[in-house]
Enzyme design. Structure first.
Site, PDB file in Angstrom:
ATOM      1  N   PRO A   2      36.402  42.492  37.117  1.00 56.89           N
ATOM      2  CA  PRO A   2      37.278  43.120  38.100  1.00 56.89           C
ATOM      3  C   PRO A   2      38.547  42.311  38.321  1.00 56.89           C
ATOM      4  O   PRO A   2      38.510  41.163  38.711  1.00 56.89           O
ATOM      5  CB  PRO A   2      36.440  43.122  39.377  1.00 56.89           C
ATOM      6  CG  PRO A   2      35.043  42.844  38.949  1.00 56.89           C
ATOM      7  CD  PRO A   2      35.146  42.054  37.699  1.00 56.89           C
ATOM      8  N   GLU A   3      39.651  42.917  38.044  1.00 55.42           N
ATOM      9  CA  GLU A   3      40.922  42.341  38.454  1.00 55.42           C
ATOM     10  C   GLU A   3      41.365  43.158  39.664  1.00 55.42           C
ATOM     11  O   GLU A   3      40.654  44.062  40.109  1.00 55.42           O
ATOM     12  CB  GLU A   3      41.937  42.421  37.306  1.00 55.42           C
ATOM     13  CG  GLU A   3      41.484  41.627  36.104  1.00 55.42           C
ATOM     14  CD  GLU A   3      42.547  40.654  35.585  1.00 55.42           C
ATOM     15  OE1 GLU A   3      43.522  40.402  36.312  1.00 55.42           O
ATOM     16  OE2 GLU A   3      42.392  40.154  34.464  1.00 55.42           O
TER      17      GLU A   3
END
Length: 271
Positions: A2-3
């Site tokens: 997850p960015e």
DNA sequence: ACGAAGCCCTGCAAGC
DNA sequence: TGCTTGCAGGGCTTCG
């Protein structure tokens, strides 16, 4: 992994299902995340309603009457909304059972994430207090980057990934933003002009905004979905493409390790 | 004060 | 086939 766009997509996906919803039950199957999940979490959340859902950097914040639940997805974590009778899988560490019949389920194979309770002002929490500005907010611009970088001799890529400088720019987007702004990832942060920082800050915003916009296409299916939108890949120009041709000049992309992060750049286009 | 390295963890891929 | 090894990576923590 997850960015920021994925966290923002998660936020938008879960918020409408959480707001004003009462928590019936909190099930903690595996409390050993990056830091232990507080044992008192169920007592603090059960029978209370979610008042707000927000985000600071990659931290999600759920406001309850007695405090905030702070969630970080680490690099393999995800949140999904599933029907109450859905059998928990291998890495489903926490369930937050809602009055609506849905479960907010936290899954994290590598357990780099965290789930903590914060009393009082959440932004004063040590993990949040010294975070830099939001990349899509008004405080992030070339002036900020330029001023921050004056005494920094570390590589621009490391600088950009420092959450005290700006939040939410992880390895993938740091690679992409530097390629799109023509800056060599190993260039020292204090050896970059304000003009080039102007380009860089614009590009960071563009890339993140575009990724969020694409993540948004999966929002409709968030309930019951796996919460892992597949927006990246197709738009990536350097990340994961070491040894292949530059999309602009066809030179072979160079891959090096910086810190312990894979770093890919075009030796022709980036200076 | 700064910058680099270490560490947490599991799944997957490659090598033997 | 089954083992071992290496890699992926956010970001806090420790070391120099």
């Amino acid at each position: 992994m997850p960015e920021l766009p994925e966290v923002e997509t998660t936020l938008r996906g879960i918020r409408p299902h959480l707001l004003k919803q009462g928590v019936q039950k909190v099930v903690i199957r595996r409390p050993t995340l990056r830091w232990p999940i507080p044992e008192e979490l169920p007592g603090l959340m059960e029978r209370a309603a979610v008042e707000e859902v927000s985000r600071r950097g990659k931290y999600l914040l759920l406001k309850f009457p007695l405090g905030h639940l702070m969630i970080h997805l680490g690099m393999s974590g995800s949140l999904s909304l599933v029907a109450r009778d859905t059998v928990a899988g291998k890495h489903d560490h926490v369930d937050i059972v809602l009055g609506s019949g849905l479960i907010l389920r936290y899954n994290d194979p590598r357990r780099f994430g965290c789930m903590l309770w914060v009393e009082g002002e959440p932004l004063a929490h040590p993990l949040l207090a010294s975070l830099g500005p939001e990349p899509l907010g008004p405080l992030f611009d070339n002036e900020h980057l330029y001023q921050c970088s004056r005494r920094k001799s570390l590589p621009i890529k490391s600088f950009l990934m420092d959450s005290k400088v700006v939040v939410g720019v992880g390895n993938i987007y740091a690679n992409e933003a530097l390629f799109r702004s023509g800056i060599h990832p190993l260039r020292k942060a204090n050896r970059i002009s304000q003009q080039r920082y102007a380009r860089l800050s614009d590009v960071v915003r563009e890339v993140l905004a575009a990724a969020i916009a694409q993540g948004g296409t999966t929002l409709r299916d968030f309930v019951g979905g796996d919460g892992k939108p597949g927006y990246f890949k197709q738009e990536l120009q350097v990340y994961g493409r070491g040894g292949q041709g530059c999309v602009d000049c066809e030179a072979t992309l160079t891959e090096v390790r910086l810190g312990q992060r894979s770093t890919v750049y075009c030796p022709q286009c980036q200076h």
